[in-house]
Design a protein around this motif. Structure first.
Motif, PDB file in Angstrom:
ATOM      1  N   ARG A 105      77.232  79.642 -79.419  1.00 59.20           N
ATOM      2  CA  ARG A 105      77.118  78.158 -80.079  1.00 59.20           C
ATOM      3  C   ARG A 105      78.188  77.294 -79.858  1.00 59.20           C
ATOM      4  NH1 ARG A 105      74.703  81.523 -84.063  1.00 59.20           N
ATOM      5  NH2 ARG A 105      76.471  81.462 -85.449  1.00 59.20           N
ATOM      6  N   GLN A 118      71.497  77.236 -74.762  1.00 59.91           N
ATOM      7  CA  GLN A 118      70.437  76.307 -75.318  1.00 59.91           C
ATOM      8  C   GLN A 118      70.800  75.251 -76.314  1.00 59.91           C
ATOM      9  OE1 GLN A 118      67.308  78.847 -76.983  1.00 59.91           O
ATOM     10  NE2 GLN A 118      66.417  77.321 -78.457  1.00 59.91           N
ATOM     11  N   ALA A 119      72.037  75.422 -76.879  1.00 60.70           N
ATOM     12  CA  ALA A 119      72.685  74.393 -77.644  1.00 60.70           C
ATOM     13  C   ALA A 119      72.903  73.217 -76.904  1.00 60.70           C
ATOM     14  CB  ALA A 119      73.739  74.915 -78.504  1.00 60.70           C
ATOM     15  N   ARG A 122      69.874  71.441 -75.784  1.00 56.03           N
ATOM     16  CA  ARG A 122      69.732  70.405 -77.175  1.00 56.03           C
ATOM     17  C   ARG A 122      70.187  69.276 -77.249  1.00 56.03           C
ATOM     18  NH1 ARG A 122      67.140  67.609 -79.575  1.00 56.03           N
ATOM     19  NH2 ARG A 122      66.443  67.838 -81.479  1.00 56.03           N
ATOM     20  N   LEU A 125      69.253  66.558 -74.605  1.00 55.64           N
ATOM     21  CA  LEU A 125      68.055  65.863 -74.632  1.00 55.64           C
ATOM     22  C   LEU A 125      68.266  64.890 -75.903  1.00 55.64           C
ATOM     23  CD1 LEU A 125      65.618  69.046 -74.817  1.00 55.64           C
ATOM     24  CD2 LEU A 125      65.525  66.942 -73.291  1.00 55.64           C
ATOM     25  N   THR A 126      69.041  65.134 -76.915  1.00 59.50           N
ATOM     26  CA  THR A 126      69.432  64.236 -78.036  1.00 59.50           C
ATOM     27  C   THR A 126      69.769  63.046 -77.463  1.00 59.50           C
ATOM     28  OG1 THR A 126      69.564  66.026 -79.733  1.00 59.50           O
ATOM     29  CG2 THR A 126      70.515  63.820 -80.212  1.00 59.50           C
ATOM     30  N   VAL A 183      67.110  79.083 -71.785  1.00 58.78           N
ATOM     31  CA  VAL A 183      66.509  78.909 -73.118  1.00 58.78           C
ATOM     32  C   VAL A 183      65.674  80.162 -73.276  1.00 58.78           C
ATOM     33  CG1 VAL A 183      64.620  77.397 -74.137  1.00 58.78           C
ATOM     34  CG2 VAL A 183      65.968  76.435 -72.435  1.00 58.78           C
ATOM     35  N   ASP A 227      62.878  62.863 -80.500  1.00 61.99           N
ATOM     36  CA  ASP A 227      63.937  64.103 -80.244  1.00 61.99           C
ATOM     37  C   ASP A 227      63.400  65.216 -81.140  1.00 61.99           C
ATOM     38  OD1 ASP A 227      66.598  65.182 -79.495  1.00 61.99           O
ATOM     39  OD2 ASP A 227      67.189  64.300 -81.636  1.00 61.99           O
ATOM     40  N   SER A 228      63.245  65.041 -82.215  1.00 65.04           N
ATOM     41  CA  SER A 228      62.675  65.992 -83.179  1.00 65.04           C
ATOM     42  C   SER A 228      61.923  66.966 -82.551  1.00 65.04           C
ATOM     43  CB  SER A 228      62.352  65.916 -84.573  1.00 65.04           C
ATOM     44  OG  SER A 228      61.269  64.994 -84.639  1.00 65.04           O
ATOM     45  N   GLY A 231      62.965  68.771 -79.797  1.00 63.58           N
ATOM     46  CA  GLY A 231      63.913  70.348 -80.356  1.00 63.58           C
ATOM     47  C   GLY A 231      62.720  71.277 -80.609  1.00 63.58           C
ATOM     48  N   LEU A 234      61.743  72.976 -77.342  1.00 67.55           N
ATOM     49  CA  LEU A 234      62.858  73.849 -76.755  1.00 67.55           C
ATOM     50  C   LEU A 234      62.707  75.084 -77.703  1.00 67.55           C
ATOM     51  CD1 LEU A 234      64.690  73.149 -74.467  1.00 67.55           C
ATOM     52  CD2 LEU A 234      66.423  72.810 -76.084  1.00 67.55           C
ATOM     53  N   GLU A 235      62.451  75.050 -78.896  1.00 69.68           N
ATOM     54  CA  GLU A 235      62.467  76.322 -79.694  1.00 69.68           C
ATOM     55  C   GLU A 235      61.245  77.145 -79.235  1.00 69.68           C
ATOM     56  OE1 GLU A 235      64.507  77.546 -81.543  1.00 69.68           O
ATOM     57  OE2 GLU A 235      65.691  76.174 -81.516  1.00 69.68           O
TER      58      GLU A 235
END
Length: 240
Positions: A105, A118-119, A122, A125-126, A183, A227-228, A231, A234-235
């Protein structure tokens, strides 16, 4: 066999399993080891409890040596013996998993594959969704995810090497500033610009994969409106 040897053998033997820990013994156990003590007292295998204790101790910042000392104390208090190999291994693996997860992380790069974590994907993307220079339509009209999926279940060094090779093939086609990350256990995503070259680049990538890894799946995943939601997407991609 002499009297001394017989007594030594008896003293090393574990006491009979009890139904539950006494309150005094429970209070005396090291922190995070109550479930381990309960499992041992009942005669059950404490491996799952040892693994969870290892993870909790790592999250609490306890060194592995101290964690193993606490395991030894717990087993001696409850059963009068040294921890066996499966118990030590389970605690060590749990501690290592939690520690590696924390390090991953903190890092932008997966140490096993060299791909972005993956972090990091993410976070990128934000940044895209917050970019004020994007015209009407936002991120979903300007970017898309190119997804490469390996079909094996993962979990081995051979699999990590395969994921690294898939990432190298993706980078050969998307050789610019695109973010390419791992991912989940078996998927790689490229944050690609949605332009008139995207379909052609994906076609080239498909041909390259057919030569080296024909079993791999490949598709373009559109971005959602927020954005949410990105996320959440992606999860979902990270799940098997």
């Amino acid at each position: 066999m002499g009297i001394f040897a017989t007594r030594a053998k008896r003293s090393a033997a574990a006491p009979e399993a009890m139904d539950d820990l006494t309150e005094e013994l429970r209070a005396a156990l090291p922190p995070y080891f109550e479930a381990v003590g309960e499992a041992i007292a009942s005669g059950a295998a404490p491996l799952a409890a040892c693994g969870e204790a290892g993870r909790e101790l790592a999250r609490a910042g306890v060194a592995l040596g101290d964690a193993l000392d606490s395991l030894r104390t717990t087993v001696w208090m409850v059963r009068g013996r040294e921890p066996d190999h499966p118990e030590v291994r389970s605690l060590s693996v749990g501690w290592s998993e939690a520690t590696l997860g924390y390090l991953h992380r903190l890092s932008c790069v997966d140490p096993l594959t060299g791909l972005s974590t993956q972090a990091h994907v993410r976070g990128r993307l934000t940044e895209i969704f917050r970019d004020p220079t994007l015209s009407t339509g936002g991120a979903r009209h300007h970017h898309a995810l190119v997804v490469i999926e390996a079909l094996d279940d993962g979990g081995t060094l051979d699999h990590a090497a395969r994921m690294a090779r898939l990432g190298e093939i993706g980078r050969a086609v998307f050789a610019g500033a695109e973010t390419i990350g791992r991912v989940g256990p078996r998927r790689i995503v490229v944050i690609a610009t949605r332009d008139d070259r995207l379909a052609r680049r994906v076609a080239v990538l498909r041909r390259m994969l057919d030569q080296a890894h024909p079993e791999a799946r490949l598709w373009i995943e559109g971005l959602p409106d927020s954005d949410s939601a990105a996320g959440a997407l992606l999860e979902e991609l990270a799940r098997l």
